[in-house]
Design an enzyme around this catalytic site. Structure first.
Site, PDB file in Angstrom:
ATOM      1  N   GLY A 182       5.930  -4.616  -5.195  1.00  0.00           N
ATOM      2  CA  GLY A 182       6.716  -3.504  -4.658  1.00  0.00           C
ATOM      3  C   GLY A 182       7.690  -2.970  -5.677  1.00  0.00           C
ATOM      4  CG  ASN A 183       8.878   0.759  -5.719  1.00  0.00           C
ATOM      5  OD1 ASN A 183       9.789   1.235  -5.052  1.00  0.00           O
ATOM      6  ND2 ASN A 183       7.602   1.088  -5.528  1.00  0.00           N
ATOM      7  NE  ARG A 184      16.341  -2.905  -8.040  1.00  0.00           N
ATOM      8  CZ  ARG A 184      17.304  -2.378  -8.776  1.00  0.00           C
ATOM      9  NH1 ARG A 184      17.017  -1.874  -9.955  1.00  0.00           N
ATOM     10  NH2 ARG A 184      18.538  -2.340  -8.348  1.00  0.00           N
ATOM     11  CB  SER A 185      11.939   3.256  -3.745  1.00  0.00           C
ATOM     12  OG  SER A 185      12.230   4.349  -2.920  1.00  0.00           O
ATOM     13  CB  ALA A 231       9.049   4.451  -5.942  1.00  0.00           C
TER      14      ALA A 231
END
Ligand code: CTP
Length: 410
Positions: A201-204, A268
């Site tokens: 995943g990502n930090r969005s 993102a």
């Protein structure tokens, strides 16, 4: 804009200090009119320091200024938070026994009341009738949120959070330049499954996409969010379609974009996904971990740009790291590569760009030329983007063939 902020005598009065900050940081001038009893909760010095103006509670203070009339004429927008049961009752019956209620009788601009009180008081027939009467007269009364109240009790009666109040208030005076437009916005960050319990995943957080949705809805657009793993409430009047992976986001965006006037890719999207998703949880098994093989995800923005209908506007984001010069150069290369009508270049890093933080963004056209900029909170960036989108949409209508906004973006 000139905003009169009324503060009633409720425990939630402290939240209005944050509300005031949101308004002033967005460049608005604010005059605070607390009720005398509200000063038991938040003192005069707080309001004077934060607003930069002296504060009165009664009509016999600062008499030469005749403030109940001058403030009423001065204001472009009135927000009362918290509006207590007593304040609603006095406003509904047209009483003017303090400066705030007197000013409410002299204002001609939109008025938003944000009630907060115990559930029993909110549901009492007297309060219900007062709210109905105020609404009938054109006063905008927010419904309180359902949640924790002053003590251990909870229920409907809680003051909405300051950003929600600010958005609802500013929507009352927003230009309706996106009325009749259909807008679809992707928000959040995709999760690409490794196994049933793990993902890449990502930090969005989705805050920027949700703020854009709220800004466009406030300007009259019909808005849908394709939301990837976001834990935020849907902005008022906005439809939310939930997705998890880049593939799901891609399908949902193509479906929604088919009849949209404006498409904004704020999500993102993971560039890569695991080449294999294990049906069972991956085990340590005591040995060396398997190398992770990745495969490329589709570039949804590039696809949407290629599939753009005549008159449709597509806006993308570019998340870039590095110093200001590098961020701009990478953004310009991306703008040329992706071909969107506008690319919003956004510097990101460990403590920049994600969550509830301010940012500085640059708007580029499809040739990589700078056509605008915005600085501040995600709501401020969203407002600037809505301005830019409305400008591009209008340009297209009046000058067919033009694809970029040329002004008014700053
Ligand atoms: N985007 C997309 N599909 C992807 C990756 C990104 O639609 N698979 C969109 C994002 O929503 C954003 C824009 O493309 O609007 C740019 O995203 P960004 O992560 O900045 O760039 P990338 O396309 O990933 O390019 P790079 O890896 O070179 O940074």
């Amino acid at each position: 804009m000139r905003i009169l902020l009324g503060v009633g005598a409720g425990i939630a009065a402290y939240k209005s200090a944050f509300l005031l900050r949101l308004f002033t940081e967005a460049g608005h001038e604010v005059r605070v009119v607390p009720t005398a009893a509200s000063l038991e909760f938040v003192g005069r010095a707080t309001w004077e320091a934060l607003s930069g103006h002296p504060v009165s509670t009664g009509v016999f203070e600062n008499v030469p200024a005749v403030e109940h009339v001058s403030l009423g004429r001065w204001a472009d927008l009135v927000v009362v938070a918290p509006a207590t049961a007593d304040l609603l009752a006095r406003a509904a019956s047209g009483r003017c026994d303090d400066l705030l209620t007197a000013a409410l009788l002299t204002v001609r601009c939109p008025v938003l009341l944000a009630p907060a009180m115990h559930t029993e008081m909110w549901q009492h027939p007297a309060t219900v009738a007062n709210v109905a009467l105020l609404r009938e007269r054109g006063v905008h009364v927010l419904d309180p949120e359902d949640g924790r109240l002053t003590g251990a009790d909870s229920g409907p009666g809680r003051l909405p959070e300051p950003p929600s109040i600010a958005r609802a208030a500013l929507a009352l005076v927003a230009p309706q330049d996106l009325a009749g437009r259909r807008v679809v916005i992707s928000a959040g960050g995709t999760h690409e499954s490794l196994d049933p319990v793990r993902f890449l995943g990502n930090r969005s957080t989705g805050r920027q996409g949700y703020a854009i949705a709220a800004a466009c809805a406030a300007r009259g657009a019909s808005v849908e969010i394709v939301s990837a793993n976001v834990a935020l409430p849907a902005p008022t009047g906005v439809t939310v379609v939930r997705v998890e992976t880049a593939e799901q986001l891609r399908s949902a965006m193509h479906a929604a974009a088919a009849d949209a006037d404006l498409v904004v890719m704020a999500a993102a999207v993971a560039d890569f996904r695991p080449a294999r998703r294990s049906a069972a949880k991956l085990k340590k098994d005591g040995g060396e971990p398997e190398p992770l093989r990745l495969e490329l995800n589709p570039d949804v923005l590039a696809e949407l740009t290629a599939a753009r209908r005549p008159g449709q506007v597509v806006i993308g984001f570019a998340a870039e790291t590095g110093d200001a010069e590098t961020v701009l150069r990478l953004g310009q290369e991306k703008a040329r590569r992706k071909g969107a009508d506008l690319l919003v270049v956004n510097p990101v890093g460990e403590s920049t760009g994600f969550g509830d933080v301010g940012t500085t963004v640059t708007f580029l056209d499809s040739r990589g030329e700078i056509v605008g900029a915005a600085e501040g909170s995600k709501d401020q960036v969203a407002a600037a983007l809505a301005d830019a989108a409305a400008a591009v949409l209008t340009d297209r209508l009046t000058e067919p063939g033009r694809t970029v906004a040329r002004g008014g973006l700053d």
